[in-house]
Scaffold this motif. Structure first.
Motif, PDB file in Angstrom:
ATOM      1  N   SER A  22     -15.989 -11.541   8.445  1.00 27.64           N
ATOM      2  CA  SER A  22     -15.753 -10.775   7.220  1.00 27.64           C
ATOM      3  C   SER A  22     -15.038 -11.619   6.176  1.00 27.64           C
ATOM      4  O   SER A  22     -15.363 -11.576   4.989  1.00 27.64           O
ATOM      5  N   SER A  23     -14.073 -12.397   6.621  1.00 27.30           N
ATOM      6  CA  SER A  23     -13.342 -13.269   5.711  1.00 27.30           C
ATOM      7  C   SER A  23     -14.264 -14.332   5.112  1.00 27.30           C
ATOM      8  O   SER A  23     -14.210 -14.604   3.912  1.00 27.30           O
ATOM      9  N   LEU A  24     -15.099 -14.929   5.930  1.00 26.57           N
ATOM     10  CA  LEU A  24     -16.037 -15.940   5.432  1.00 26.57           C
ATOM     11  C   LEU A  24     -17.049 -15.335   4.467  1.00 26.57           C
ATOM     12  O   LEU A  24     -17.401 -15.965   3.462  1.00 26.57           O
ATOM     13  N   ASN A  25     -17.486 -14.129   4.752  1.00 27.25           N
ATOM     14  CA  ASN A  25     -18.443 -13.473   3.877  1.00 27.25           C
ATOM     15  C   ASN A  25     -17.852 -13.259   2.488  1.00 27.25           C
ATOM     16  O   ASN A  25     -18.499 -13.539   1.477  1.00 27.25           O
ATOM     17  N   SER A  26     -16.612 -12.809   2.420  1.00 29.68           N
ATOM     18  CA  SER A  26     -15.984 -12.607   1.116  1.00 29.68           C
ATOM     19  C   SER A  26     -15.736 -13.939   0.408  1.00 29.68           C
ATOM     20  O   SER A  26     -15.881 -14.036  -0.817  1.00 29.68           O
ATOM     21  N   THR A  27     -15.408 -14.976   1.167  1.00 32.73           N
ATOM     22  CA  THR A  27     -15.196 -16.294   0.562  1.00 32.73           C
ATOM     23  C   THR A  27     -16.492 -16.822  -0.039  1.00 32.73           C
ATOM     24  O   THR A  27     -16.506 -17.300  -1.189  1.00 32.73           O
ATOM     25  N   PHE A  28     -17.588 -16.733   0.699  1.00 33.37           N
ATOM     26  CA  PHE A  28     -18.867 -17.212   0.183  1.00 33.37           C
ATOM     27  C   PHE A  28     -19.347 -16.364  -0.987  1.00 33.37           C
ATOM     28  O   PHE A  28     -19.978 -16.877  -1.919  1.00 33.37           O
ATOM     29  N   THR A  29     -19.040 -15.085  -0.978  1.00 32.58           N
ATOM     30  CA  THR A  29     -19.388 -14.227  -2.109  1.00 32.58           C
ATOM     31  C   THR A  29     -18.636 -14.661  -3.363  1.00 32.58           C
ATOM     32  O   THR A  29     -19.201 -14.729  -4.459  1.00 32.58           O
ATOM     33  N   ASN A  30     -17.353 -14.971  -3.213  1.00 28.34           N
ATOM     34  CA  ASN A  30     -16.550 -15.425  -4.344  1.00 28.34           C
ATOM     35  C   ASN A  30     -17.070 -16.752  -4.880  1.00 28.34           C
ATOM     36  O   ASN A  30     -17.154 -16.951  -6.103  1.00 28.34           O
ATOM     37  N   VAL A  31     -17.407 -17.659  -4.004  1.00 28.99           N
ATOM     38  CA  VAL A  31     -17.918 -18.972  -4.423  1.00 28.99           C
ATOM     39  C   VAL A  31     -19.255 -18.797  -5.145  1.00 28.99           C
ATOM     40  O   VAL A  31     -19.507 -19.396  -6.179  1.00 28.99           O
ATOM     41  N   SER A  32     -20.111 -17.943  -4.599  1.00 27.52           N
ATOM     42  CA  SER A  32     -21.421 -17.724  -5.199  1.00 27.52           C
ATOM     43  C   SER A  32     -21.296 -17.096  -6.573  1.00 27.52           C
ATOM     44  O   SER A  32     -22.005 -17.491  -7.522  1.00 27.52           O
TER      45      SER A  32
END
Length: 53
Positions: free
Chosen positions: A39-49
């Motif tokens: 979940s943490s990685l998903n939000s991080t990649f969403t922010n980067v994208s």
């Protein structure tokens, strides 16, 4: 009836069951930890994208 007494007095079976329970507990803990990291990685990649757009 003697078969049940043999099963109850057999310590190897009890030890195998205990190891199985410990392995199951470790697996549940690992799955829970991986879901949190996922979940943490998903939000991080969403922010980067979204910041790259």
């Amino acid at each position: 009836m003697s078969f049940i007494r043999k099963l109850l007095s057999n310590k190897k079976g009890a030890t195998a069951i205990e190891y199985g329970l410990i392995a199951a507990l470790i697996a549940v803990a690992a799955i829970a930890a991986m879901q949190g990291v996922g979940s943490s990685l998903n939000s991080t990649f969403t922010n980067v994208s979204s910041s790259m757009k």
